[in-house]
Design an enzyme around this catalytic site. Structure first.
Site: not given
Ligand code: MOS
Length: 735
Positions: A230, A458, A628-629, A633, A700
């Site tokens: 996304g 994901g 792992k995840t 990220q 993020e």
């Molecule tokens: Mo994010 S830019 O909050 O998918």
């Protein structure tokens, strides 16, 4: 409530594999466009090919008669809708940008829909369009919302400074491009609407569709069990979702609408460019006296959307005075929107290169400059941080990287034809959470079900939710079944803003605790239970058994099997719902995530090719819920940072206003050959003030600081300072 010790949950047993991994690699995982629906028709969006003006007329005669065509929707015949937000769904004839949806062809097959679309005769009334950011800079104005933020006395602070850095940094328009393009599959049954939609927020899709078609929210059912990436673009309900539902209504059959890759450039948002003017003034010891950050970005004529590049400057470092400001330049382009770390990724490029330049002027180590200016409290209003350990991040990452061996003087380190350089930057991103509801069932077969109306884009949401339920019940997370991506489940938030884990895990955790309480009450009331008549609050569960907490340690204390208890009492699942609560003192502190990223580059002396040979990053993100995840990220964010630094740029045609490189051949993103060693560690210091799991979101922060660290490393390697992203060979050649 039982088993919650002072709101602090014991660390979860981690799943060592992705919950959804096998389903994805075997193709069992179904994405929005893949669901089999009978009699489905295919919709194709026709896009404007002028940058601004009006659609004067659309002659659909030949197209209507083309093979397989069921319906053609235009601004002249489309049904009138209720409020749809700032999207273009054929409600009027205005053209705001080239690429805007202006018609939809519905046909038996996609090739037939595309073929018919070519036969539409579209006439426009063109109007002069604004194309080109630099050319229209004089139009820069404050956005509709948000203006200047100021603290202290900038002029007085500037006057005191020993060193001043004054520079302009530019970042280009970037386009999300998740692997799965946007897709909607819409089916009407009377006035009930069902959609499969590729989204970061099923509840938002449901609400927008209900408003658009003026039907009760309960009449809309949205499903999205898997989202193929996304990054922000699927956090907004764009034209195609509403147009698919509109087309299904008009055509009287289910409609599938999948955007082509080229249609991902414009109609579904982009990260606006930024032009960042930064002025830093410091005392001799490196203490910042003034930080001034003005960021100008493009905005569409549809809606003001601001890439908030100057916002992170308000809290990243302490300074006596501060002034930050945003402006927008309206252009005939599609809307801007959130893209991974909106504001932080662009803003940390400007500010963190500026800090590197300031360190050099001060003849100071760049890490030391950052430590000297570490904000012990939130500089905006003086609140304490709920937990902040950025200095440990600098130290741990510097150590792992071998920063002490760096030469401060640029251009000193040569290996054959390669110039080698080292650079670093601070990473940061906000920590937010929202209330969320969930349902948990303790099943008669010994497994546990958790259902919640969020989605997994994901990132690992399935995985960490299995862990959250297992944590509450002290059980093996592989015995938990998780259901997501369905608006018939309890309402939860969007997958965005790095809020998901911190919002959804407490909801499932609380629902599991509530189910455990019901289970304990069942045992207490059951004459055949060894716990008959005990205090329910003294009972706890572990690995499928119920036990009295006070006797847990003593041998011979008989636990009771949960499955036996349920079987004796009617054999029904024990079910509970819960809504996670926000901490009551949440306005008394600031929660924020931090990190430090160090990069080694090699720049070819003749071709100027840049290799990011090594990236070493340490993050302070609270508890790392799943190694792992979570580290995936973070390292994924670093990979994107490499793309931001070296590759990505949407090139806008200066006459037609269309993205020239609207494909993966020309819009470059990092491939395996661009990505070398990435070393990610987390401090793993829980932030229990923020939430009971001590975990802040991590979707993020990984991208932030990376482009600056790479630019700084390139400078250290070559002595060439490139302040415009992406840092391509031509810019290095000319620098
Ligand atoms: Mo994010 S830019 O909050 O998918």
């Amino acid at each position: 409530m039982i088993a919650m010790q002072e709101d602090k949950a014991a660390p979860a047993r981690q799943l060592d594999h992705r919950y959804d991994g096998v389903a994805k690699v075997t193709g069992r995982a179904k994405y929005a466009a893949e669901f089999p629906v009978k009699n489905v028709a295919y919709a194709y969006i026709v896009q404007a090919d002028i940058p601004g003006g009006e659609v004067a007329s659309i002659d659909q005669g030949a197209a209507s008669r083309a093979a397989g065509v069921y319906a053609i929707l235009t601004p002249f015949n489309a049904p009138k809708l209720g409020p749809v937000g700032n999207v273009n769904v054929l409600q009027d004839t205005t053209v705001y940008y080239s690429g805007q949806p202006i018609a939809v062809v519905v046909a038996r097959s996609l090739p037939e829909a595309r073929q018919a679309a070519k036969q539409l005769r579209i006439r426009y009334n063109k109007k002069p369009a604004k194309i080109g950011f630099e050319k229209n800079l004089a139009d820069a104005r404050p956005p509709g919302r948000g203006g200047v933020q100021r603290r202290g006395d900038p002029a007085a602070s500037l006057a005191k400074a020993a060193v001043v850095l004054d520079q302009v940094y530019n970042t280009p328009i970037e386009v999300h491009n998740p692997m799965e393009p946007h897709a909607t599959l819409a089916t009407w049954d009377g006035d009930k609407l069902h959609v499969y939609d590729a989204t970061q927020g099923i509840s938002g899709v449901k609400g927008n569709l209900a408003r658009a078609f003026n039907i009760p929210q309960d009449n809309v059912h949205v499903e999205c069990p898997y989202t193929g990436g996304g990054f922000g673009c699927k956090g907004y309900v764009w034209s195609h979702t509403i147009l698919a539902a509109m087309a299904a209504k008009v055509a009287g059959r289910p409609v599938k609408l999948v955007l082509g890759r080229e249609q991902m450039f414009g109609p579904v948002g982009a990260r606006p460019n930024t032009r960042q003017h930064i002025k830093l003034a410091a005392a001799k010891d490196g203490k910042l006296l003034l930080q001034q950050h003005e960021s100008i970005c493009y905005t569409s004529f549809i809606q003001d959307w601001v890439e908030g590049a100057a916002n992170p400057t308000t809290l990243l470092y302490d300074s006596e005075s501060l002034q930050v400001e945003h402006k927008v330049v309206p252009l005939n382009l599609g809307m801007g929107t959130w893209m991974r770390a909106p504001g932080e990724s662009t803003g940390s490029f400007g500010l963190e290169v500026a800090m590197d330049e300031l360190a050099e002027k001060l003849n100071m180590d760049p890490v030391q400059l950052r430590i000297v200016n570490n904000a012990e409290k939130d500089p905006r209003q003086g609140r304490p941080w709920s937990s902040k350990h950025v200095v440990e991040c600098y130290k741990q990452a510097a150590d792992r990287f071998g920063w002490s061996k760096r030469s401060a003087q640029p251009g000193q380190h040569r290996e054959g034809e390669w110039l080698v350089g080292h650079g670093m930057a601070t990473a940061n991103y906000g920590a937010g959470r929202s209330p969320s509801s969930a349902i948990v069932r303790i099943l008669p077969n010994g497994r546990v079900y958790a259902g919640i109306g969020t989605q997994d884009i994901g990132t690992g949401t399935y995985t960490i939710l299995a862990q959250a339920a297992a944590q509450a019940l002290n059980m093996d997370p592989s015995l938990v079944d998780v259901q997501l991506g369905d608006t018939s489940l309890p309402r939860s938030g969007g997958s965005g803003g790095s809020t998901t884990a911190a919002s959804v895990c407490p909801a499932v955790y609380d629902a599991a605790i509530a189910a455990k309480q019901k289970l304990a009450e069942l045992a207490v009331a059951d004459p055949h239970s060894p716990f008959h008549g005990a205090n329910a609050n003294d009972l706890d569960t572990r690995d499928g058994q119920l036990y009295l907490r006070s006797t847990m340690a003593s041998a011979g204390a008989d636990p009771e099997s949960i499955t036996a208890l349920i079987a004796r009492n009617g054999g029904n699942a024990i079910e509970a719902e819960a809504t996670s609560k926000m901490p009551e003192d949440r306005d008394t502190f600031t929660s924020h995530s931090w990190g430090a990223v160090f990069v080694e580059v090699a720049v070819h002396a003749h071709t100027h090719m840049v290799l990011v040979r090594r990236a070493v990053a340490t993050y302070d993100i609270g508890n790392l819920i799943n190694k792992k995840t979570g580290t995936n990220q973070l390292s994924g964010g670093i990979v994107w940072g490499i793309g931001m630094a070296l590759h990505e740029e949407a090139v806008i045609d200066s006459v037609y206003g269309r993205t020239v490189n609207e494909n993966f051949a020309e819009y470059h993103v990092p491939v395996n050959a661009d990505v070398h060693e990435i070393d990610v560690t987390c401090l793993n210091i829980p932030d229990y003030k923020f939430n009971p799991l001590g975990a802040r979101g991590i979707g993020e922060i990984g991208i932030t600081g990376v482009a600056a660290a790479i630019s700084n490393a390139i400078y250290n390697a070559t002595g060439k300072r490139v302040r415009d992203l992406p840092i391509t060979l031509d810019k290095l050649m000319q620098a």
